[in-house]
Motif scaffolding. Structure first.
Motif, PDB file in Angstrom:
ATOM      1  N   THR A 129     -22.036  14.841  13.107  1.00 59.29           N
ATOM      2  CA  THR A 129     -21.319  15.247  11.901  1.00 59.29           C
ATOM      3  C   THR A 129     -21.515  16.739  11.653  1.00 59.29           C
ATOM      4  OG1 THR A 129     -21.617  13.046  10.928  1.00 59.29           O
ATOM      5  CG2 THR A 129     -21.003  14.821   9.431  1.00 59.29           C
ATOM      6  N   ALA A 130     -22.745  17.206  11.842  1.00 64.81           N
ATOM      7  CA  ALA A 130     -23.018  18.642  11.681  1.00 64.81           C
ATOM      8  C   ALA A 130     -22.207  19.469  12.666  1.00 64.81           C
ATOM      9  CB  ALA A 130     -24.511  18.910  11.866  1.00 64.81           C
ATOM     10  N   ARG A 131     -22.157  19.015  13.919  1.00 68.70           N
ATOM     11  CA  ARG A 131     -21.373  19.745  14.922  1.00 68.70           C
ATOM     12  C   ARG A 131     -19.899  19.792  14.539  1.00 68.70           C
ATOM     13  NH1 ARG A 131     -23.125  19.783  20.336  1.00 68.70           N
ATOM     14  NH2 ARG A 131     -21.080  20.699  20.746  1.00 68.70           N
ATOM     15  N   ALA A 132     -19.373  18.670  14.039  1.00 73.08           N
ATOM     16  CA  ALA A 132     -17.954  18.609  13.674  1.00 73.08           C
ATOM     17  C   ALA A 132     -17.642  19.530  12.505  1.00 73.08           C
ATOM     18  CB  ALA A 132     -17.572  17.167  13.340  1.00 73.08           C
ATOM     19  N   ILE A 133     -18.500  19.505  11.485  1.00 77.28           N
ATOM     20  CA  ILE A 133     -18.271  20.350  10.312  1.00 77.28           C
ATOM     21  C   ILE A 133     -18.385  21.824  10.691  1.00 77.28           C
ATOM     22  CG2 ILE A 133     -19.219  21.008   8.072  1.00 77.28           C
ATOM     23  CD1 ILE A 133     -19.898  18.062   7.633  1.00 77.28           C
ATOM     24  N   PHE A 134     -19.361  22.150  11.531  1.00 73.79           N
ATOM     25  CA  PHE A 134     -19.528  23.536  11.956  1.00 73.79           C
ATOM     26  C   PHE A 134     -18.301  24.016  12.733  1.00 73.79           C
ATOM     27  CE2 PHE A 134     -21.058  26.908  14.789  1.00 73.79           C
ATOM     28  CZ  PHE A 134     -21.725  27.723  13.891  1.00 73.79           C
ATOM     29  N   ALA A 135     -17.701  23.128  13.523  1.00 75.82           N
ATOM     30  CA  ALA A 135     -16.528  23.508  14.321  1.00 75.82           C
ATOM     31  C   ALA A 135     -15.319  23.809  13.452  1.00 75.82           C
ATOM     32  CB  ALA A 135     -16.190  22.383  15.300  1.00 75.82           C
ATOM     33  N   GLY A 136     -15.258  23.199  12.250  1.00 78.99           N
ATOM     34  CA  GLY A 136     -14.144  23.460  11.350  1.00 78.99           C
ATOM     35  C   GLY A 136     -12.902  22.662  11.727  1.00 78.99           C
ATOM     36  N   PRO A 137     -11.759  22.980  11.110  1.00 77.45           N
ATOM     37  CA  PRO A 137     -10.544  22.178  11.320  1.00 77.45           C
ATOM     38  C   PRO A 137      -9.915  22.328  12.697  1.00 77.45           C
ATOM     39  CG  PRO A 137     -10.088  24.064   9.919  1.00 77.45           C
ATOM     40  CD  PRO A 137     -11.573  24.019  10.082  1.00 77.45           C
ATOM     41  N   CYS A 138     -10.252  23.385  13.414  1.00 74.12           N
ATOM     42  CA  CYS A 138      -9.731  23.596  14.778  1.00 74.12           C
ATOM     43  C   CYS A 138      -8.200  23.514  14.817  1.00 74.12           C
ATOM     44  CB  CYS A 138     -10.344  22.581  15.753  1.00 74.12           C
ATOM     45  SG  CYS A 138     -12.130  22.723  15.930  1.00 74.12           S
ATOM     46  N   GLY A 139      -7.563  24.073  13.791  1.00 72.97           N
ATOM     47  CA  GLY A 139      -6.106  24.124  13.764  1.00 72.97           C
ATOM     48  C   GLY A 139      -5.432  22.971  13.055  1.00 72.97           C
ATOM     49  N   ALA A 140      -6.192  21.953  12.636  1.00 69.91           N
ATOM     50  CA  ALA A 140      -5.588  20.818  11.936  1.00 69.91           C
ATOM     51  C   ALA A 140      -5.140  21.239  10.540  1.00 69.91           C
ATOM     52  CB  ALA A 140      -6.594  19.678  11.825  1.00 69.91           C
ATOM     53  N   SER A 141      -4.079  20.600  10.051  1.00 69.10           N
ATOM     54  CA  SER A 141      -3.557  20.878   8.717  1.00 69.10           C
ATOM     55  C   SER A 141      -4.529  20.390   7.652  1.00 69.10           C
ATOM     56  CB  SER A 141      -2.206  20.181   8.547  1.00 69.10           C
ATOM     57  OG  SER A 141      -1.796  20.211   7.203  1.00 69.10           O
ATOM     58  N   ASP A 142      -4.475  21.024   6.475  1.00 74.21           N
ATOM     59  CA  ASP A 142      -5.363  20.623   5.381  1.00 74.21           C
ATOM     60  C   ASP A 142      -4.633  19.840   4.296  1.00 74.21           C
ATOM     61  OD1 ASP A 142      -3.848  22.602   4.233  1.00 74.21           O
ATOM     62  OD2 ASP A 142      -5.538  23.726   3.402  1.00 74.21           O
ATOM     63  N   TRP A 143      -3.470  19.236   4.619  1.00 78.60           N
ATOM     64  CA  TRP A 143      -2.730  18.517   3.584  1.00 78.60           C
ATOM     65  C   TRP A 143      -3.522  17.347   3.021  1.00 78.60           C
ATOM     66  CZ3 TRP A 143      -1.609  13.352   4.042  1.00 78.60           C
ATOM     67  CH2 TRP A 143      -1.628  12.779   5.325  1.00 78.60           C
ATOM     68  N   GLN A 144      -4.431  16.762   3.836  1.00 76.43           N
ATOM     69  CA  GLN A 144      -5.223  15.629   3.359  1.00 76.43           C
ATOM     70  C   GLN A 144      -6.277  16.078   2.347  1.00 76.43           C
ATOM     71  OE1 GLN A 144      -5.826  14.786   7.440  1.00 76.43           O
ATOM     72  NE2 GLN A 144      -4.972  12.715   7.293  1.00 76.43           N
ATOM     73  N   ASP A 145      -6.734  17.321   2.469  1.00 72.91           N
ATOM     74  CA  ASP A 145      -7.628  17.865   1.443  1.00 72.91           C
ATOM     75  C   ASP A 145      -6.895  17.993   0.107  1.00 72.91           C
ATOM     76  OD1 ASP A 145      -9.831  18.109   3.145  1.00 72.91           O
ATOM     77  OD2 ASP A 145      -9.232  20.107   3.800  1.00 72.91           O
ATOM     78  N   ASP A 146      -5.649  18.456   0.180  1.00 71.71           N
ATOM     79  CA  ASP A 146      -4.840  18.551  -1.039  1.00 71.71           C
ATOM     80  C   ASP A 146      -4.591  17.167  -1.633  1.00 71.71           C
ATOM     81  OD1 ASP A 146      -4.676  21.274  -0.606  1.00 71.71           O
ATOM     82  OD2 ASP A 146      -2.703  21.181   0.348  1.00 71.71           O
ATOM     83  N   GLU A 147      -4.235  16.214  -0.777  1.00 76.01           N
ATOM     84  CA  GLU A 147      -3.945  14.861  -1.252  1.00 76.01           C
ATOM     85  C   GLU A 147      -5.158  14.240  -1.923  1.00 76.01           C
ATOM     86  OE1 GLU A 147      -1.584  11.396   0.840  1.00 76.01           O
ATOM     87  OE2 GLU A 147      -3.692  11.327   1.459  1.00 76.01           O
ATOM     88  N   TYR A 148      -6.331  14.479  -1.362  1.00 82.05           N
ATOM     89  CA  TYR A 148      -7.588  13.973  -1.943  1.00 82.05           C
ATOM     90  C   TYR A 148      -7.728  14.426  -3.394  1.00 82.05           C
ATOM     91  CZ  TYR A 148     -12.691  14.057  -2.792  1.00 82.05           C
ATOM     92  OH  TYR A 148     -13.940  13.934  -3.339  1.00 82.05           O
TER      93      TYR A 148
END
Length: 358
Positions: A129-148
């Motif tokens: 989980t730490a590795r994934a968070i450190f890597a960041g979105p890697c180009g993925a859209s953030d629309w799900q953050d907005d929806e949340y």
């Protein structure tokens, strides 16, 4: 809150919560809390302005030194304090043990592992989980953050500003040094040897995916990380990465195991002060969350959004930093009641979750 004189099935009363008779260490200093165990503090730039770290006398491959529990947030100030501490020790760090993946715990792990070329121990879920968070979105859209945030009932302005802040922020990399590419896995029930002692691994969930706590039966000491804290409750949240998480159930399910440890266990937490009264504190934490659930049952007789529930759970004024955690905490309590079948959860015309007592 559950009173301190609660009776357990065995018939014995719990201890009062008492703090050890030791001065809180100033940054850059050490405080002995038990034979071979030293307490130090690192500052944090938050409302909770410190983290406790612990150094345990160790011997790794014939080399004497200190095993380290957690590392502090990854800032220049922490690095300078570590350089001071290392000069005081006069011995190297032999291994780094990270209780969980939050920045104040893993932030300096990469710096210390690189400096001493030493092993790092974590649970598997925390490491990746730490590795994934450190890597960041890697180009993925953030629309799900907005929806949340919309689902939580936050205003259009709040959602817009949050999106703007995400784009302007450098993210978690600001406060975590590069995470080592190798780790040694800690699993529930296993033991890790530190110096002359075997420490049993306990796993807590809810605050983070697979939080490591360590117990040594010879010295009767529990290193509790954030899972059991005195005076405050760890954040138990539901975030945009997993909006259907039942974090509070996981937390409440993994607290009672600690009442099976001796009542007079010395608890070394990541925040506040080391203390005795483990059973009492565990039951206080359980009672704290059930009191919140009771209040929500009353408040949500008529349907409410998550945002509308915040004043029920938090009496203090919330700043921009604490608001993120407060939203997640309210979501966790409402999801708990939903998955227990006590609440319905519908989406209204605005895209907001409406939680209602059945």
């Amino acid at each position: 809150m559950i009173p301190n004189d609660i009776i357990y099935p065995g018939g014995a009363k719990t201890m009062q919560i008492t703090f050890i008779d030791a001065e809180i260490p100033e940054p850059g200093t050490l405080q002995k809390v038990a034979p071979g165990i030293f307490w130090l503090r690192m500052p944090l730039p938050f409302d909770l302005d410190h983290i406790n770290l612990y150094l345990l006398e160790d011997n790794q491959d014939g080399q004497e030194g200190f095993a380290l529990i957690d590392t502090g947030i990854g800032t220049r100030e922490t690095e300078e304090l570590w350089d001071t501490i290392l000069d005081i020790l006069g011995k190297p760090i032999t291994k780094v043990i990270v209780t969980h993946m939050h920045p104040d715990h893993i932030g300096m792990a990469g710096y210390l592992v690189e400096k001493f070329r030493l092993p790092m121990y974590m649970s598997q879920a925390e490491y990746f989980t730490a590795r994934a968070i450190f890597a960041g979105p890697c180009g993925a859209s953030d629309w799900q953050d907005d929806e949340y945030l919309v689902r939580c009932g936050m205003s259009e302005d709040y959602v817009h500003n949050a999106k703007k802040n995400r784009k302007e922020s450098k993210g978690i990399r600001q406060v975590i040094r590069p995470i080592p590419l190798q780790f040694y896995r800690l699993q529930a029930g296993e033991h890790i040897r530190i110096g002359a002692h075997e420490w049993q691994v306990y796993i807590g969930r809810g605050h983070s995916p697979e939080h490591v706590c360590l117990f040594n039966k010879d010295s009767n000491i529990l290193i509790s990380g954030d899972h059991v804290l005195p005076g405050i409750s760890p954040n138990i949240g539901v975030y945009s990465t997993e909006p259907d998480a039942n974090s509070l159930k996981m937390y409440l399910d993994t607290l009672p195991q600690f009442t099976q440890l001796p009542e007079d266990t010395l608890v070394l937490p990541s925040h506040k002060q080391p203390f005795h009264g483990l059973h009492t504190r565990v039951n206080d934490l359980i009672g704290h969350h059930h009191a919140h659930l009771d209040n929500l049952r009353v408040f949500c007789e008529q349907g409410k959004t998550i945002e509308q529930c915040l004043p029920v759970l938090f009496k203090r004024k919330l700043n921009s930093h604490s608001m993120n955690f407060a939203i997640a905490e309210a979501f966790a309590h409402l999801n708990y009641l939903y998955f227990e079948g006590e609440f319905s959860r519908e989406i209204n015309a605005k895209g907001q979750f409406i939680f209602t007592l059945k």
